[in-house]
Design a protein around this motif. Structure first.
Motif, PDB file in Angstrom:
ATOM      1  N   THR A  71       0.815  -1.213   0.000  1.00  0.00           N
ATOM      2  CA  THR A  71       0.000   0.000   0.000  1.00  0.00           C
ATOM      3  C   THR A  71       0.852   1.268   0.000  1.00  0.00           C
ATOM      4  N   ASN A  97      -5.921   5.092   3.568  1.00  0.00           N
ATOM      5  CA  ASN A  97      -7.026   4.138   3.766  1.00  0.00           C
ATOM      6  C   ASN A  97      -7.628   4.189   5.169  1.00  0.00           C
ATOM      7  N   ILE A 102     -11.421   3.343   4.564  1.00  0.00           N
ATOM      8  CA  ILE A 102     -12.004   2.489   3.524  1.00  0.00           C
ATOM      9  C   ILE A 102     -12.110   1.106   4.151  1.00  0.00           C
ATOM     10  N   THR A 104     -12.746  -2.789   4.542  1.00  0.00           N
ATOM     11  CA  THR A 104     -12.748  -3.973   3.677  1.00  0.00           C
ATOM     12  C   THR A 104     -13.102  -5.207   4.487  1.00  0.00           C
ATOM     13  N   ILE A 113     -13.695  -4.072  -0.851  1.00  0.00           N
ATOM     14  CA  ILE A 113     -14.188  -2.843  -0.212  1.00  0.00           C
ATOM     15  C   ILE A 113     -15.665  -3.010   0.117  1.00  0.00           C
ATOM     16  N   MET A 116     -17.006   3.147   2.659  1.00  0.00           N
ATOM     17  CA  MET A 116     -16.060   4.236   2.933  1.00  0.00           C
ATOM     18  C   MET A 116     -16.818   5.275   3.735  1.00  0.00           C
ATOM     19  N   GLN A 137      -6.618  -0.408  -1.815  1.00  0.00           N
ATOM     20  CA  GLN A 137      -6.380  -0.712  -0.410  1.00  0.00           C
ATOM     21  C   GLN A 137      -7.512  -0.307   0.507  1.00  0.00           C
ATOM     22  N   GLY A 138      -7.411  -0.777   1.730  1.00  0.00           N
ATOM     23  CA  GLY A 138      -8.390  -0.439   2.739  1.00  0.00           C
ATOM     24  C   GLY A 138      -7.883  -0.862   4.097  1.00  0.00           C
ATOM     25  N   THR A 147      -5.034  -5.081   1.068  1.00  0.00           N
ATOM     26  CA  THR A 147      -5.108  -4.739  -0.356  1.00  0.00           C
ATOM     27  C   THR A 147      -6.185  -5.607  -1.002  1.00  0.00           C
ATOM     28  N   THR A 156     -11.373   0.336  -6.589  1.00  0.00           N
ATOM     29  CA  THR A 156     -11.526   1.457  -5.662  1.00  0.00           C
ATOM     30  C   THR A 156     -12.306   2.584  -6.336  1.00  0.00           C
TER      31      THR A 156
END
Ligand code: ASP
Ligand code: MG
Length: 403
Positions: A71, A97, A102, A104, A113, A116, A137-138, A147, A156
């Motif tokens: 990331t 992230n 974000i 996940t 994901i 958000m 990513q998150g 990721t 994303t």
């Protein structure tokens, strides 16, 4: 005024000069009065480089740490781009992230994901700021950085377009759209102005790797219109949306090919219920993806021949599994890894009779032998000898009026 998600891929932000150029594209959109959310990839090659470094430590590098490492590529571009925008007088800020966050779910290196938190960013947008978000990513519920799979910045972007309820999602890349075939090999290939999600999926899984297929699938599910366009020219790109809005004047939209297939034929296979299942079950369990399958009609009602195709990389593994399979009796097995798959794709095929025979006639005119055939509603694929690939693609491109 519109709310736009703009995504820039690795080559678009591959050097400092390019990042400065991207900042100008964003400024133009911003000055035109749009609310702009930018998703960035890592600089071209960066993710691979980081992956190599981890492999130098261990082939089984800890996955949690791998995600922390990978990331970082997008973190670098986010900061550089936000800095570049501020430098040319555009108020801009990057969010990592975990700062958004974000959210996940799923395992490290392969998460998805699910949400958000956009309230802070929305306030920033309405105060005339451009938000930069790192793609790919998150963060998990436990707070681990994750990721979402290679090429994940596309996903994303689509997720952001959905969650921010954006009016458009523009994917900036190094080609100016989707072509009717590979423009590097088929110079007469033409840019497609509009294409449906389904066609795009068939073309991208067949080798036109402009966008991550799972991101296109998500866009289709939520009906988010996409546009693929070039960072390096001003030309219009390719718009991707639902079929109903496309008026098909041609039966075929594109011709794709892939050269990474192999074919296996098993001769004299016992013809009784359960045999095909016995052949393919161990392959599935060992992650071998079988593409086309052809079973001949058995003449003596006792034995039959089965031909199928797989990815070339899986050939040795597949032969090994078949040889060890005690549940399947057959006389001989042969294989050919010098084959390729040619596909014509088009939503217009559904309503046009005669496409199949025209494809076969075209190949026959070029003396190209067809080794296997498979069809779906909007795709017709054949396996042929690899050496005939370009000849076949050119011929089909011409006869279906795509040149
Ligand atoms: N940087 C990531 C990759 O190379 C994600 C992306 O570029 O979409 O896979
Ligand atoms: Mg990419």
């Amino acid at each position: 005024m519109a709310k736009k998600v703009l995504k820039f891929g690795g080559t678009s932000v591959g050097t400092i000069d390019r990042i400065l150029h991207v900042a100008k594209i964003i400024k133009k959109e911003f000055v035109a009065g749009n609310e702009v959310i930018v998703i960035v990839s890592a600089m071209a090659g960066k993710t691979n480089e980081l992956l190599e470094q981890s492999k130098n430590i261990s082939k089984n590098f800890n996955k949690r740490e791998l995600d922390v490492l990978l990331t970082s590529g997008e973190q670098v571009t986010s900061a550089l781009l936000a800095g570049a925008l501020n430098e040319i007088g555009v108020n801009s800020k990057s969010w990592l992230n975990w700062q958004i966050p974000i959210l996940t779910e799923g395992k490290n290196t392969n998460a998805r994901i699910i949400n958000m938190n956009i309230s802070k960013i929305n306030i920033f947008l309405s105060n005339k700021g451009v938000a930069i978000i790192p793609g790919f990513q998150g963060i998990s519920k436990n707070g681990d950085i994750t990721t979402i799979g290679r090429g994940g910045s596309d996903a994303t972007a689509v997720a952001a377009a959905k969650i921010f309820n954006a009016d458009s999602c523009e994917i900036y890349t190094d080609v100016d759209g989707i072509y009717s075939s590979d423009p590097n090999k088929i110079p007469v290939a033409k840019k497609i102005d509009k294409i449906s999600y389904d066609e795009m999926l068939e073309l991208s899984s067949l080798g036109a790797k402009v966008m991550q297929p799972s991101a296109v699938q998500t866009a289709m599910m939520y009906n988010i219109p996409l546009e693929v366009k070039s960072t390096f020219t001003d030309r219009d790109g390719t718009k991707i949306f639902s079929e109903e809005s496309i008026d098909y004047s041609k039966s075929v939209t594109g011709v794709a090919y892939s050269k990474d297939d192999a074919k296996i034929t098993m001769i004299g296979v016992q013809d009784k219920p359960g045999v095909a299942a016995n052949i393919f079950e161990p392959l599935g369990k060992n992650q071998v993806n079988v593409d086309m399958v052809i079973q001949n009609i058995s003449l003596d009602q006792k034995t039959t021949d089965i031909t199928f195709t797989i990815k070339r990389d899986d050939l040795l593994k597949t032969i090994d599994i078949l040889k060890k399979n005690k549940n399947v009796k057959y006389d001989t097995m042969s294989h050919n890894n010098k084959v390729s798959k040619i596909s014509i794709v088009g939503a217009g095929m559904v309503s046009t009779p005669g496409v199949t025979y025209r494809m076969f006639r075209g190949l026959a005119d070029e003396k190209i032998n067809i080794l296997a055939i498979s069809t779906s509603e909007i795709k017709l694929s054949v396996i042929i000898n690899e050496e005939d690939t370009l000849k076949a693609v050119k011929k089909l491109h011409t006869i279906f009026d795509l040149d």
